[in-house]
Enzyme design. Structure first.
Site, mmCIF file in Angstrom:
data_model
loop_
_atom_site.group_PDB
_atom_site.id
_atom_site.type_symbol
_atom_site.label_atom_id
_atom_site.label_comp_id
_atom_site.label_asym_id
_atom_site.label_seq_id
_atom_site.Cartn_x
_atom_site.Cartn_y
_atom_site.Cartn_z
ATOM 1 N N GLU A 115 1.648 8.214 -7.009
ATOM 2 C CA GLU A 115 0.414 8.252 -6.226
ATOM 3 C C GLU A 115 0.619 9.179 -5.033
ATOM 4 O OE1 GLU A 115 -2.007 4.444 -6.054
ATOM 5 O OE2 GLU A 115 0.025 3.733 -5.793
ATOM 6 N N SER A 169 3.673 -3.702 4.151
ATOM 7 C CA SER A 169 4.127 -2.387 3.710
ATOM 8 C C SER A 169 4.432 -1.434 4.866
ATOM 9 C CB SER A 169 3.085 -1.802 2.766
ATOM 10 O OG SER A 169 3.581 -0.625 2.203
ATOM 11 N N HIS A 170 3.675 -0.343 4.914
ATOM 12 C CA HIS A 170 3.916 0.706 5.907
ATOM 13 C C HIS A 170 3.205 0.420 7.223
ATOM 14 C CE1 HIS A 170 0.300 1.273 3.668
ATOM 15 N NE2 HIS A 170 -0.190 1.936 4.696
ATOM 16 N N THR A 215 -6.624 3.926 -7.455
ATOM 17 C CA THR A 215 -5.572 3.725 -6.457
ATOM 18 C C THR A 215 -5.073 2.284 -6.509
ATOM 19 O OG1 THR A 215 -6.424 5.428 -5.011
ATOM 20 C CG2 THR A 215 -5.148 3.677 -3.966
ATOM 21 N N LYS A 273 6.196 0.593 -7.259
ATOM 22 C CA LYS A 273 6.727 1.900 -6.922
ATOM 23 C C LYS A 273 8.038 1.687 -6.159
ATOM 24 C CE LYS A 273 3.593 2.471 -2.958
ATOM 25 N NZ LYS A 273 2.630 1.379 -2.959
ATOM 26 N N ASP A 304 9.524 3.429 3.445
ATOM 27 C CA ASP A 304 8.612 2.706 4.344
ATOM 28 C C ASP A 304 9.106 1.285 4.640
ATOM 29 O OD1 ASP A 304 8.089 1.597 1.851
ATOM 30 O OD2 ASP A 304 5.996 1.206 2.330
ATOM 31 N N ASP A 349 8.822 0.636 -0.834
ATOM 32 C CA ASP A 349 8.246 1.155 -2.079
ATOM 33 C C ASP A 349 7.732 2.586 -1.945
ATOM 34 O OD1 ASP A 349 6.081 0.450 -0.552
ATOM 35 O OD2 ASP A 349 5.148 -0.853 -2.055
ATOM 36 N N ARG A 350 7.617 3.081 -0.712
ATOM 37 C CA ARG A 350 7.172 4.474 -0.542
ATOM 38 C C ARG A 350 8.356 5.379 -0.230
ATOM 39 N NH1 ARG A 350 1.451 4.752 2.566
ATOM 40 N NH2 ARG A 350 0.448 3.063 1.421
ATOM 41 N N ASP A 408 8.540 -1.728 3.479
ATOM 42 C CA ASP A 408 8.996 -2.610 2.403
ATOM 43 C C ASP A 408 9.714 -1.869 1.276
ATOM 44 O OD1 ASP A 408 6.576 -1.424 1.589
ATOM 45 O OD2 ASP A 408 6.181 -3.031 0.171
ATOM 46 N N SER A 455 -0.106 8.602 -2.183
ATOM 47 C CA SER A 455 0.213 7.804 -1.003
ATOM 48 C C SER A 455 1.717 7.537 -0.904
ATOM 49 C CB SER A 455 -0.567 6.499 -1.037
ATOM 50 O OG SER A 455 -0.334 5.820 -2.259
#
Ligand code: G16
Length: 588
Positions: A395, A142-143, A376, A408, A308, A312-313, A310, A397
């Site tokens: 979320e 991820s991030h 979470t 997300k 981010d 999703d953020r 991947d 995050s």
């Protein structure tokens, strides 16, 4: 399809896309059972197994985890179709080939994989759903930063396209603890750089374009023509900057913002996915996406957004206006039916993770919608969506999304915000992000929210701090006790304190120890959690929230208003003493 568990011959052999000259000898491809021994600590965290690359590079480490994933797949792996994708981070090419070999060894029938393994997490979820695949393996941390010295990760998603729920991840972990062998077929590397359909040993492999399926989905969800009108027919034209932080959303950003919406190339930056993210920490927040923030401020850009590693953020940032993720999801929920065609038929329900501010609860109440508070982890939203009770959730995050997929979705959130601005500008030309925020606060009040992250502290200290808080909560005099800030006269009286537990309303599963919460009589909250996504040591997260209906405060800097609460949090937890840190690494 291969029966597993025994040496089984199969013929099969076409390799149209091998990267190096290869002449296939006339041998039979057999399932080989390779003996192995367990590695400790292969427990998936909040979202998959994340460790340093060097950990994954140990002999059999990756094979063990992938084998455990196939073994734990609900319904088994035999005859299945799986999607494989990821953010293209360092070590992905090697692991993709390992997955193909173990997939063949475990009787998987069809692997659908992104070109060069590149598929954002939301795009994987979308593909699983549109293909009705049986699951997915995502190669991402991820991030977290990438590169040989940084992080790698493997995550399993189930057939609804969402992250595996805890019963599945617990099973994966249990298998890793006792693993004795893995099953593989000794296949040569398959060239993943060209799209098409291939026979690879016993497997059918489809290499798909990374973007097209996802782009089509977004075009079905949003009104691109309305957004284009706002972008090109408003005077002066609003400027846009999207920053992919050298993560996976680069190609998606170019396809959507430049090609589909007609924005200039200068409106995207860091849009080539790099194995080490070009040294960036691909986490879209004020600390790590600071070049975006600086350009937005300096160049007076109306609409800034980042995603981010991947995809999703997301972070939404307009000139002088940072949108907290908690506000972002509440505002999207409030505008959804009006600005996003996908929701024209009505929003079913809303949800947030426990530490996320209650801004969305207020919107839900005003609109007469159900609102859920889950632990979470995006995996907790999946059941509610599948049951038709949840449309939009988020979320703190930097995760926002809807039931269009089961992850997300960073780019979805960015286009959702563009839709809101486009809609608002139809009636009030010149409306910018700040105006949207202030209008929302006027309507619903403002939930001030901040998170302090203390990254990679010693695990023992972090655990001891949590134990100290649990002990404090257990004291009969804690509820009702008053706590004074150090730098002002502000005082907060404890209404209740607990260790958050959640019972899934759909399947009744119970998740305990999901974060320590202190609720005060004025509605403020302090929450402590240990992150489940770090790759070494412990990361302490401190969340603070205060709700205000005082219009004079709406434009205030959140850090100023939340200072007294943060002081109380530090006193109560003795965080500095236990973690030996006097400052957080990241404040959002
Ligand atoms: C993952 C999960 C999110 C979660 C976030 C932070 O995000 O998918 O649901 O909120 O981690 O978790 P933690 O506080 O335990 O570190 P991502 O973007 O890292 O996959």
């Amino acid at each position: 399809m291969l029966p597993s568990g025994q040496q089984q011959a199969c013929t099969a052999l076409s390799y149209p896309l091998l990267s190096r000259p290869f002449s296939l000898p006339a041998f039979k491809m057999s399932v080989v059972t390779v003996p192995t021994t367990p590695f400790s600590g292969q427990k998936p965290g909040t979202s998959g197994l994340r460790k340093k690359v060097k950990v994954f590079q140990q002999k059999n480490y990756t094979e063990n985890f992938i084998q455990a994933t196939f073994t734990a797949m609900p319904g088994g792996s035999e005859g299945t179709t799986i999607v494989v994708g990821g953010d293209g981070r360092f070590y992905s090419p090697e692991v993709s080939q390992t997955i193909l070999r173990l997939a063949a060894g475990n009787g998987v029938k069809h692997v659908v994989i992104g070109q060069d393994t590149i598929l954002s997490t939301p795009a994987v979820s979308a593909l699983v759903r549109s293909l009705k695949a049986d699951g997915a393996i995502l190669l991402t941390a991820s991030h977290n930063p990438g590169g040989p010295e940084n992080d790698f990760g493997i995550k399993f998603n189930i057939s609804n396209g969402g992250p595996a729920p805890e019963d599945v991840t617990n099973k994966i972990y249990a298998v890793t603890e006792d693993i004795k062998e893995y099953k593989t077929v000794e296949l040569p590397d398959l060239d993943l750089s060209k799209t098409g359909e291939f026979t690879h040993g016993p497997l059918k492999v489809t290499i798909v374009d990374s973007v097209s399926n996802y782009l089509q989905l977004l075009q079905e969800i949003f009104d691109f023509d309305m957004i284009k009108k706002w972008l090109h027919e408003t005077s002066p034209k609003p400027s846009v900057l999207f920053d992919a932080l050298n993560g996976v959303t680069g190609p998606y950003g170019r396809a959507i913002f430049v090609e589909a919406l007609g924005l200039p190339e200068s409106s995207i930056q860091n849009c080539t996915p790099l194995p080490d993210f070009g040294g960036l920490h691909p986490d879209p927040n004020l600390t790590y996406a600071h070049t975006l923030v600086e350009r937005v401020e300096k160049e007076n850009i109306e609409f800034g957004a980042a995603s981010d590693g991947d995809g999703d953020r997301n972070m939404i940032y307009g000139k002088g206006a940072f949108v907290t993720p908690s506000d972002s999801v509440a505002i999207i929920a409030d505008w959804a039916e009006e600005a996003i065609p996908y929701f024209k038929g009505g929003v079913k329900g809303l949800a947030r993770s426990m530490p996320t501010s209650g801004a969305i609860d207020i919107v839900a109440k005003a609109r007469g919608l159900e609102c859920f508070e889950v632990p979470t982890g995006w995996k907790f939203f999946g059941n509610l969506m599948d049951a038709g009770r949840l449309s939009i959730c988020g979320e703190e995050s930097f995760g926002t999304g809807s039931d269009h997929i089961r992850e997300k979705d960073g780019v979805w959130a960015v286009v959702a915000w563009m839709s809101i601005l486009a809609k608002a500008n139809q009636t009030k030309p010149g409306t910018d992000i700040n105006a949207i925020l202030l209008a929302h606060y006027k309507k619903y009040g403002r939930s001030f929210f901040s998170r302090y992250d203390y990254e990679e502290v010693a695990s023992e200290g972090a655990e001891a701090m949590m134990a100290h808080l649990r002990e404090t909560f257990a004291s009969s005099s804690f509820a009702g006790s008053a706590h004074k800030a150090t730098s002002s006269d502000a005082s907060f009286t404890v209404a209740a304190a607990d260790d958050f537990a959640y019972t899934d309303p759909i399947d009744g599963s119970v998740s305990t120890k999901q974060g320590l919460r202190i609720m005060f009589t004025d509605g403020s909250r302090i929450i402590f959690r240990l992150s489940g996504t770090g790759s070494s040591g412990a990361t302490v997260r401190l969340y603070v929230e205060k709700y205000s209906r005082n219009e004079a405060e709406y434009a205030d800097d959140a850090q100023v208003g939340l200072k007294p609460l943060i002081e109380v949090a530090l006193q109560l937890s003795k965080l500095q003493e236990y973690t030996k840190r006097d400052k957080p690494n990241v404040i959002t």
